[in-house]
Design a protein around this motif. Structure first.
Motif, PDB file in Angstrom:
ATOM      1  N   ILE A  79       0.925  -1.196   0.012  1.00 42.40           N
ATOM      2  CA  ILE A  79      -0.175  -0.025   0.203  1.00 42.40           C
ATOM      3  C   ILE A  79       1.025   1.243   0.019  1.00 42.40           C
ATOM      4  N   GLU A  80       0.771   2.204  -0.857  1.00 43.36           N
ATOM      5  CA  GLU A  80       1.235   3.350  -1.060  1.00 43.36           C
ATOM      6  C   GLU A  80       0.356   4.614  -0.786  1.00 43.36           C
ATOM      7  N   ASP A  81       0.624   5.306   0.451  1.00 42.02           N
ATOM      8  CA  ASP A  81       0.026   6.342   0.946  1.00 42.02           C
ATOM      9  C   ASP A  81      -0.144   7.460  -0.170  1.00 42.02           C
ATOM     10  N   GLU A  82       1.089   7.769  -0.907  1.00 46.26           N
ATOM     11  CA  GLU A  82       1.403   8.839  -1.687  1.00 46.26           C
ATOM     12  C   GLU A  82       0.517   8.530  -3.144  1.00 46.26           C
ATOM     13  N   LEU A  83      -0.208   7.421  -3.219  1.00 45.84           N
ATOM     14  CA  LEU A  83      -0.959   7.170  -4.720  1.00 45.84           C
ATOM     15  C   LEU A  83      -2.354   7.378  -4.182  1.00 45.84           C
ATOM     16  N   THR A  84      -2.801   7.961  -3.009  1.00 47.22           N
ATOM     17  CA  THR A  84      -4.009   8.063  -2.620  1.00 47.22           C
ATOM     18  C   THR A  84      -4.857   9.188  -3.522  1.00 47.22           C
ATOM     19  N   GLU A  85      -6.146   9.206  -3.393  1.00 46.22           N
ATOM     20  CA  GLU A  85      -6.881  10.473  -3.890  1.00 46.22           C
ATOM     21  C   GLU A  85      -6.265  11.622  -3.679  1.00 46.22           C
ATOM     22  N   CYS A  86      -6.661  12.656  -4.403  1.00 51.84           N
ATOM     23  CA  CYS A  86      -6.534  14.035  -4.213  1.00 51.84           C
ATOM     24  C   CYS A  86      -7.280  14.456  -2.959  1.00 51.84           C
ATOM     25  N   ASP A  87      -6.728  14.957  -1.936  1.00 55.98           N
ATOM     26  CA  ASP A  87      -7.526  15.755  -1.020  1.00 55.98           C
ATOM     27  C   ASP A  87      -8.328  16.934  -1.541  1.00 55.98           C
ATOM     28  N   TYR A  88      -9.591  16.624  -1.585  1.00 54.00           N
ATOM     29  CA  TYR A  88     -10.643  17.704  -2.387  1.00 54.00           C
ATOM     30  C   TYR A  88     -11.193  18.520  -0.968  1.00 54.00           C
ATOM     31  N   GLY A  89     -10.730  18.475   0.063  1.00 61.72           N
ATOM     32  CA  GLY A  89     -11.055  19.067   0.903  1.00 61.72           C
ATOM     33  C   GLY A  89     -12.623  19.229   1.373  1.00 61.72           C
ATOM     34  N   GLN A  90     -13.219  20.517   1.310  1.00 60.29           N
ATOM     35  CA  GLN A  90     -14.430  20.742   1.332  1.00 60.29           C
ATOM     36  C   GLN A  90     -15.423  20.544   0.105  1.00 60.29           C
ATOM     37  N   TRP A  91     -14.743  20.235  -0.805  1.00 64.04           N
ATOM     38  CA  TRP A  91     -15.394  19.396  -2.184  1.00 64.04           C
ATOM     39  C   TRP A  91     -15.739  18.000  -1.824  1.00 64.04           C
ATOM     40  N   GLN A  92     -15.140  17.333  -1.103  1.00 67.57           N
ATOM     41  CA  GLN A  92     -15.328  15.970  -0.990  1.00 67.57           C
ATOM     42  C   GLN A  92     -16.842  15.609  -0.491  1.00 67.57           C
ATOM     43  N   GLY A  93     -17.516  14.654  -1.066  1.00 63.76           N
ATOM     44  CA  GLY A  93     -18.803  14.261  -0.891  1.00 63.76           C
ATOM     45  C   GLY A  93     -19.828  14.964  -1.478  1.00 63.76           C
ATOM     46  N   ARG A  94     -19.484  16.161  -2.424  1.00 62.26           N
ATOM     47  CA  ARG A  94     -20.401  16.677  -2.985  1.00 62.26           C
ATOM     48  C   ARG A  94     -20.674  16.377  -4.437  1.00 62.26           C
ATOM     49  N   ARG A  95     -22.111  16.578  -4.962  1.00 60.90           N
ATOM     50  CA  ARG A  95     -22.179  16.276  -6.254  1.00 60.90           C
ATOM     51  C   ARG A  95     -21.322  17.190  -7.325  1.00 60.90           C
ATOM     52  N   LEU A  96     -21.127  16.335  -8.265  1.00 56.99           N
ATOM     53  CA  LEU A  96     -19.976  17.232  -9.175  1.00 56.99           C
ATOM     54  C   LEU A  96     -21.234  18.244  -9.995  1.00 56.99           C
ATOM     55  N   GLN A  97     -22.485  17.917 -10.387  1.00 58.33           N
ATOM     56  CA  GLN A  97     -23.566  18.904 -10.761  1.00 58.33           C
ATOM     57  C   GLN A  97     -23.323  20.258  -9.933  1.00 58.33           C
ATOM     58  N   ASP A  98     -23.269  20.242  -8.783  1.00 67.17           N
ATOM     59  CA  ASP A  98     -23.235  21.462  -7.795  1.00 67.17           C
ATOM     60  C   ASP A  98     -22.071  22.051  -7.680  1.00 67.17           C
ATOM     61  N   LEU A  99     -20.873  21.310  -7.915  1.00 69.75           N
ATOM     62  CA  LEU A  99     -19.344  21.952  -7.961  1.00 69.75           C
ATOM     63  C   LEU A  99     -19.342  22.653  -9.130  1.00 69.75           C
ATOM     64  N   ALA A 100     -19.801  22.200 -10.117  1.00 68.23           N
ATOM     65  CA  ALA A 100     -19.595  22.945 -11.505  1.00 68.23           C
ATOM     66  C   ALA A 100     -20.090  24.160 -11.503  1.00 68.23           C
ATOM     67  N   SER A 122      -3.183  20.863  -2.953  1.00 64.38           N
ATOM     68  CA  SER A 122      -3.221  21.654  -4.210  1.00 64.38           C
ATOM     69  C   SER A 122      -2.882  20.489  -5.191  1.00 64.38           C
ATOM     70  N   MET A 123      -3.546  20.550  -6.375  1.00 69.18           N
ATOM     71  CA  MET A 123      -3.315  19.932  -7.519  1.00 69.18           C
ATOM     72  C   MET A 123      -1.909  19.581  -8.065  1.00 69.18           C
ATOM     73  N   ALA A 124      -1.056  20.515  -7.898  1.00 70.84           N
ATOM     74  CA  ALA A 124       0.380  20.559  -7.934  1.00 70.84           C
ATOM     75  C   ALA A 124       1.088  19.641  -7.128  1.00 70.84           C
ATOM     76  N   GLY A 125       0.648  19.779  -5.729  1.00 70.75           N
ATOM     77  CA  GLY A 125       1.133  19.054  -4.645  1.00 70.75           C
ATOM     78  C   GLY A 125       0.654  17.519  -5.068  1.00 70.75           C
ATOM     79  N   MET A 126      -0.387  17.277  -5.218  1.00 70.17           N
ATOM     80  CA  MET A 126      -0.904  15.828  -5.653  1.00 70.17           C
ATOM     81  C   MET A 126       0.085  15.149  -6.653  1.00 70.17           C
ATOM     82  N   GLN A 127       0.126  16.006  -7.877  1.00 71.62           N
ATOM     83  CA  GLN A 127       1.146  15.608  -8.852  1.00 71.62           C
ATOM     84  C   GLN A 127       2.400  15.209  -8.329  1.00 71.62           C
ATOM     85  N   ALA A 128       2.922  16.253  -7.665  1.00 66.40           N
ATOM     86  CA  ALA A 128       4.304  16.038  -7.090  1.00 66.40           C
ATOM     87  C   ALA A 128       4.649  14.673  -6.294  1.00 66.40           C
ATOM     88  N   ARG A 129       3.690  14.408  -5.243  1.00 67.60           N
ATOM     89  CA  ARG A 129       3.769  13.270  -4.408  1.00 67.60           C
ATOM     90  C   ARG A 129       3.499  12.006  -5.356  1.00 67.60           C
TER      91      ARG A 129
END
Length: 235
Positions: A79-100, A122-129
């Motif tokens: 298991i590699e923690d650095e391959l986990t999903e992006c931390d979307y913070g307050q966006w997590q669990g919300r509908r994509l339709q609403d986020l748009a 950040s998305m840049a941080g996600m990519q780097a790790r």
């Protein structure tokens, strides 16, 4: 050089209902996702993989388990923690339709390198790790198993897109041009000079050629004859 199969997890109930699951616990593959994972595992079964490395989230671990179960010789698994999903913070669990409708949505689409999710990463941080983790595991697999080794990394859509963007030499701001579907397989071979992207977003087709191929560090001028070319002086 080793070759990595970048495998996205199969479909989940969150995917099917338009929710941004993020790192929410207990998000599992649905029936379609389990079938997708099984088909992908059957494709990969034609290739002896040296290792299967997974994001810690359930949907990736379930997809990785399908791959492991279909290997004739058990690969190492981790298991590699650095391959986990992006931390979307307050966006997590919300509908994509609403986020748009959020102001940040257009930046996610056009300038992801500038995005830090509210309360998340950040998305840049996600990519780097993620890129650092893939390259670290790739080096370790090659050191232990040799340059012809193949291994699988099971992760998430945005994470894999960011790794592919790096391998293609693309700026992160262009990574939304890359599609990575559920249970798809993308293939990258890292070399001393540059990575080679051998396939992206595949969900069908024979992968047995990977078991016969040791990628060269040089690109063939003119495109070459392909992996199925006969061995002959005139090839």
């Amino acid at each position: 050089m080793a070759t990595v199969l970048l495998v996205r997890h199969g479909r989940t109930t969150a995917n099917a209902t338009g929710l941004l699951a993020g790192r929410t616990a207990g998000v599992h593959l649905d029936d379609v996702g389990r079938d997708q994972a099984a088909r992908t595992a059957d494709r990969i079964a034609a290739v002896p993989v040296a290792a299967v490395v997974s994001s810690p989230l359930d949907r990736c671990r379930e997809t990785a388990r399908a791959i492991l179960e279909r290997q004739a010789v058990a690969p190492t698994e981790s298991i590699e923690d650095e391959l986990t999903e992006c931390d979307y913070g307050q966006w997590q669990g919300r509908r994509l339709q609403d986020l748009a409708a959020e102001a940040l949505w257009s930046t996610v689409q056009s300038q992801p390198s500038a995005v830090t999710f509210p309360g998340g990463e950040s998305m840049a941080g996600m990519q780097a790790r993620a890129v650092a983790a893939i390259r670290r595991h790739d080096n370790a697999v090659e050191a232990e198993h040799g340059p012809g080794a193949v291994w699988a990394a099971v992760s998430h859509g945005d994470v894999i897109k960011s790794v592919l963007a790096d391998a293609l030499g693309m700026h992160l701001d262009m990574f939304q041009r890359i599609e990575v579907g559920p249970a798809s397989v993308s293939i990258v071979s890292y070399g001393a000079g540059r990575p080679r992207v051998l396939a992206t977003n595949t969900d069908a087709g024979d992968l047995s050629w990977l078991a016969r191929s040791v990628p060269s560090g040089d690109a063939p001028v003119g495109g070459g004859a392909g992996d199925s070319a006969p061995d002959s002086p005139d090839a």
